[in-house]
Design a protein around this motif. Structure first.
Motif, mmCIF file in Angstrom:
data_model
loop_
_atom_site.group_PDB
_atom_site.id
_atom_site.type_symbol
_atom_site.label_atom_id
_atom_site.label_comp_id
_atom_site.label_asym_id
_atom_site.label_seq_id
_atom_site.Cartn_x
_atom_site.Cartn_y
_atom_site.Cartn_z
ATOM 1 N N LEU A 98 0.810 -1.218 0.000
ATOM 2 C CA LEU A 98 0.000 0.000 0.000
ATOM 3 C C LEU A 98 0.847 1.273 0.000
ATOM 4 O O LEU A 98 0.517 2.258 -0.673
ATOM 5 N N LYS A 99 1.929 1.280 0.760
ATOM 6 C CA LYS A 99 2.670 2.512 1.015
ATOM 7 C C LYS A 99 3.620 2.890 -0.112
ATOM 8 O O LYS A 99 3.993 4.058 -0.245
ATOM 9 N N GLN A 100 4.036 1.921 -0.903
ATOM 10 C CA GLN A 100 5.087 2.190 -1.865
ATOM 11 C C GLN A 100 4.622 1.909 -3.288
ATOM 12 O O GLN A 100 3.606 1.255 -3.514
ATOM 13 N N LYS A 101 5.419 2.385 -4.235
ATOM 14 C CA LYS A 101 5.142 2.149 -5.648
ATOM 15 C C LYS A 101 6.253 1.300 -6.236
ATOM 16 O O LYS A 101 7.361 1.251 -5.727
ATOM 17 N N GLY A 102 5.951 0.650 -7.329
ATOM 18 C CA GLY A 102 6.944 -0.172 -8.001
ATOM 19 C C GLY A 102 6.339 -1.474 -8.482
ATOM 20 O O GLY A 102 5.340 -1.948 -7.933
ATOM 21 N N ASP A 103 6.945 -2.036 -9.501
ATOM 22 C CA ASP A 103 6.440 -3.284 -10.085
ATOM 23 C C ASP A 103 7.135 -4.516 -9.534
ATOM 24 O O ASP A 103 6.807 -5.645 -9.909
ATOM 25 N N LEU A 104 8.121 -4.303 -8.647
ATOM 26 C CA LEU A 104 8.838 -5.412 -8.018
ATOM 27 C C LEU A 104 8.777 -5.234 -6.501
ATOM 28 O O LEU A 104 8.961 -4.121 -5.994
ATOM 29 N N GLY A 105 8.508 -6.314 -5.784
ATOM 30 C CA GLY A 105 8.440 -6.250 -4.330
ATOM 31 C C GLY A 105 9.448 -7.168 -3.670
ATOM 32 O O GLY A 105 9.777 -8.236 -4.211
ATOM 33 N N VAL A 106 9.956 -6.771 -2.499
ATOM 34 C CA VAL A 106 10.854 -7.601 -1.687
ATOM 35 C C VAL A 106 10.296 -7.626 -0.273
ATOM 36 O O VAL A 106 10.192 -6.575 0.374
ATOM 37 N N PHE A 107 9.932 -8.808 0.207
ATOM 38 C CA PHE A 107 9.261 -8.920 1.493
ATOM 39 C C PHE A 107 9.884 -10.026 2.343
ATOM 40 O O PHE A 107 9.968 -11.183 1.907
ATOM 41 N N GLU A 108 10.322 -9.658 3.537
ATOM 42 C CA GLU A 108 10.744 -10.668 4.508
ATOM 43 C C GLU A 108 9.508 -11.378 5.038
ATOM 44 O O GLU A 108 8.478 -10.757 5.291
ATOM 45 N N TYR A 109 9.624 -12.704 5.227
ATOM 46 C CA TYR A 109 8.476 -13.424 5.780
ATOM 47 C C TYR A 109 8.941 -14.517 6.731
ATOM 48 O O TYR A 109 9.549 -15.501 6.327
ATOM 49 N N GLY A 110 8.659 -14.319 8.016
ATOM 50 C CA GLY A 110 9.018 -15.306 9.032
ATOM 51 C C GLY A 110 7.911 -16.332 9.196
ATOM 52 O O GLY A 110 6.724 -15.998 9.136
ATOM 53 N N ILE A 111 8.292 -17.569 9.391
ATOM 54 C CA ILE A 111 7.320 -18.666 9.528
ATOM 55 C C ILE A 111 7.733 -19.529 10.709
ATOM 56 O O ILE A 111 8.806 -20.140 10.685
ATOM 57 N N ARG A 112 6.885 -19.610 11.729
ATOM 58 C CA ARG A 112 7.198 -20.474 12.870
ATOM 59 C C ARG A 112 6.436 -21.792 12.807
ATOM 60 O O ARG A 112 6.920 -22.807 13.261
ATOM 61 N N ASN A 113 5.231 -21.755 12.282
ATOM 62 C CA ASN A 113 4.481 -22.994 12.062
ATOM 63 C C ASN A 113 3.460 -22.752 10.965
ATOM 64 O O ASN A 113 3.323 -21.659 10.432
ATOM 65 N N MET A 114 2.714 -23.793 10.596
ATOM 66 C CA MET A 114 1.775 -23.677 9.487
ATOM 67 C C MET A 114 0.531 -22.897 9.867
ATOM 68 O O MET A 114 -0.026 -22.155 9.057
ATOM 69 N N LYS A 115 0.089 -23.026 11.132
ATOM 70 C CA LYS A 115 -1.148 -22.381 11.554
ATOM 71 C C LYS A 115 -1.027 -20.866 11.551
ATOM 72 O O LYS A 115 -1.894 -20.160 11.022
ATOM 73 N N TYR A 116 0.039 -20.356 12.148
ATOM 74 C CA TYR A 116 0.192 -18.910 12.258
ATOM 75 C C TYR A 116 0.998 -18.327 11.098
ATOM 76 O O TYR A 116 0.811 -17.162 10.740
ATOM 77 N N GLY A 117 1.858 -19.115 10.511
ATOM 78 C CA GLY A 117 2.665 -18.631 9.390
ATOM 79 C C GLY A 117 1.934 -18.675 8.064
ATOM 80 O O GLY A 117 2.320 -17.986 7.130
ATOM 81 N N ILE A 118 0.901 -19.499 7.972
ATOM 82 C CA ILE A 118 0.085 -19.705 6.765
ATOM 83 C C ILE A 118 0.903 -19.600 5.473
ATOM 84 O O ILE A 118 0.552 -18.839 4.559
#
Length: 474
Positions: A98-118
């Motif tokens: 939402l906050k930024q513009k651009g056609d390419l995104g870079v996102f960190e994503y932490g996952i601890r388990n399947m239920k909460y990390g989905i």
């Protein structure tokens, strides 16, 4: 009606941006939360699809934030990007979109388990063109009060890329667990591997792990860092050859010179590109060599300006200082009078091992280990930690509860006392964080030892950063 609902959700998310100024990782989670609350998860999918190129996700156990930070520096030199880091949740991804513009995104994503990390849901909604894996080891064996087996944790990490039918997976070939993810994805997408190809890095106290494919013990011909190295199994599983590799290193006191070369498939221009660079970086620890390799491999894979690869890599890394290290991470502070205190989070065995290796560069005499423990149902993490402590063989140990349970911390302390004579226990309450910070600061500064390492579990940023500030103010 669907289009109207999405438009309203998007407007609501944007209107909440001014309320999200407080928060790390480029703005916190509120705008993304509002977007999803008003428009449902599919609003996130529609928003992500507005990027003509697509999104790159960075995950792993250790090194996510550092790798993401470095990748953002590299790609931002060539193209406008949307990004989020540190607040690595579904809502923070929405905020970054939402906050930024651009056609390419870079996102960190932490996952601890399947239920909460989905992770499978995130993969479906974002439909990434890239998933970058750093390394995978045991951490957070208790999530929301429930024990999370490592097999489930590993499965959750794999799910972030499992549904990919386009794009590139970038993964660490020196780590058997991330290497297997890459090998299993080769049938669906291109995989670019990164690793070490020099003899100067050797971990004498490394651990061997079970083959992630068949469960039998792996045979290592070389250990680079903990369970990372060159390995093979009788089932046929073995380390893939790296596309990008460290081919030379000169380790000086003030800086390190690293030579990195590679040939990767670039997803944007749809062809192989080759490069070779020599960079000069701060002496930032062996673990950051892997973060450097991960970010450079991902950059060369997803930059649209392949002619800039070598120039941009040199520009970013030759001007790097230690400020790129995320808050809460391990640092060594010179507190004066020839006294050094190394402190920062080490929530799993791999992280604590890295911290210990970093601290060893400074130790030149008797030293003290202030150890902040895991919690109930985190015995696996404790024993991984304890292997590191025993290998360091400190002259004195102070044990402090790193999480909620004081009783469990005392149990861990009693185990340590079986092997060490000089052990003290301080039952500092997790709920009284200000007092805990004050006492930990005092213990380190008033220690009779000139070398003190303080690490283990705890608040990932707030506690460690506040103690560092107290050290520097002194």
């Amino acid at each position: 009606m669907v289009k109207l609902g999405y438009s309203l959700a998007k407007v609501g998310g944007k209107l909440s941006i001014n309320l999200s100024k407080i928060g790390v990782g480029n703005g916190g989670s509120l705008p993304g939360y509002v977007l999803i609350k008003l428009g449902g998860e599919e609003a996130l999918s529609k928003l992500a699809s507005e990027m003509k190129t697509g999104a790159v996700m960075v995950t792993g156990t250790n090194g996510k934030t550092t790798t993401t930070t470095l990748l953002i520096k590299l790609l931002s030199s060539d193209v406008q990007i949307r990004k989020s880091f540190e607040n690595n949740t579904i809502n923070s991804i929405g905020t970054g979109l939402l906050k930024q513009k651009g056609d390419l995104g870079v996102f960190e994503y932490g996952i601890r388990n399947m239920k909460y990390g989905i992770p499978d849901t995130i993969q479906r909604l974002i439909n990434p063109i890239g998933v970058v894996y750093t390394t995978i080891s045991q951490e957070h064996t208790q999530v929301a009060g429930v024990k999370n087996p490592f097999s489930e944790y590993y499965k959750a990490k794999k799910l972030l890329s499992a549904g990919m039918k386009r794009g590139v997976v970038v993964t660490n070939c020196d780590d058997p667990r991330t290497a297997l993810i890459g090998l299993e994805k080769e049938k669906d997408v291109t995989v670019n591997y990164y690793g070490i190809a020099i003899d100067e890095i050797e971990d004498d106290s490394a651990i061997s792990i079970e083959c992630p494919k068949c469960g039998k013990p792996l045979n290592y011909s070389k250990n680079f860092l903990n369970h990372r190295g060159i390995y093979e199994c009788e089932c046929g599983f073995k380390r893939p050859e790296p596309n990008v590799k460290l081919t030379n290193a000169e380790f000086g006191i003030d800086n390190w010179k690293l030579t990195i070369e590679g040939t990767v498939f670039n997803y944007i221009v749809k062809k192989d590109v080759s490069f070779e660079v020599e960079i000069t970086v701060p002496p930032f620890g062996f673990h950051n060599i892997y973060n450097t390799l991960a970010s450079i491999t991902a950059y060369a894979t997803f930059t649209p300006k392949i002619e800039n690869i070598e120039t941009t890599i040199k520009s970013v890394f030759n001007n790097l200082d230690m400020s790129f290290i995320p808050p809460g991470r391990f640092e060594v502070v010179d507190v004066g009078d020839n006294k050094f205190v190394g402190l920062g989070q080490g929530d799993n065995g791999d992280a604590l091992k890295i911290n210990a290796m970093f601290m060893k560069q400074y130790i030149d005499g008797p030293f003290e280990f202030i150890y902040t423990t895991p919690d109930v149902d985190e015995e696996d993490i404790f024993y991984d930690h304890y292997d590191v402590i025993k290998n360091m063989n400190p002259d004195h140990i102070i044990v402090v509860p790193g999480r909620k349970s004081i009783e469990k911390a005392e149990e861990y302390c009693e185990i340590i006392r079986r092997d060490f004579d000089e052990v003290d226990f301080y039952p500092l309450s997790y709920d009284e964080m200000a007092k805990r910070i004050e006492k930990l600061t005092s213990l380190a500064l008033n220690s009779r030892y000139n070398y003190v390492i303080m690490s283990g579990c705890g608040e990932e940023q707030a506690m460690w950063e506040e103690i560092k500030k107290n050290m520097i103010k002194r």
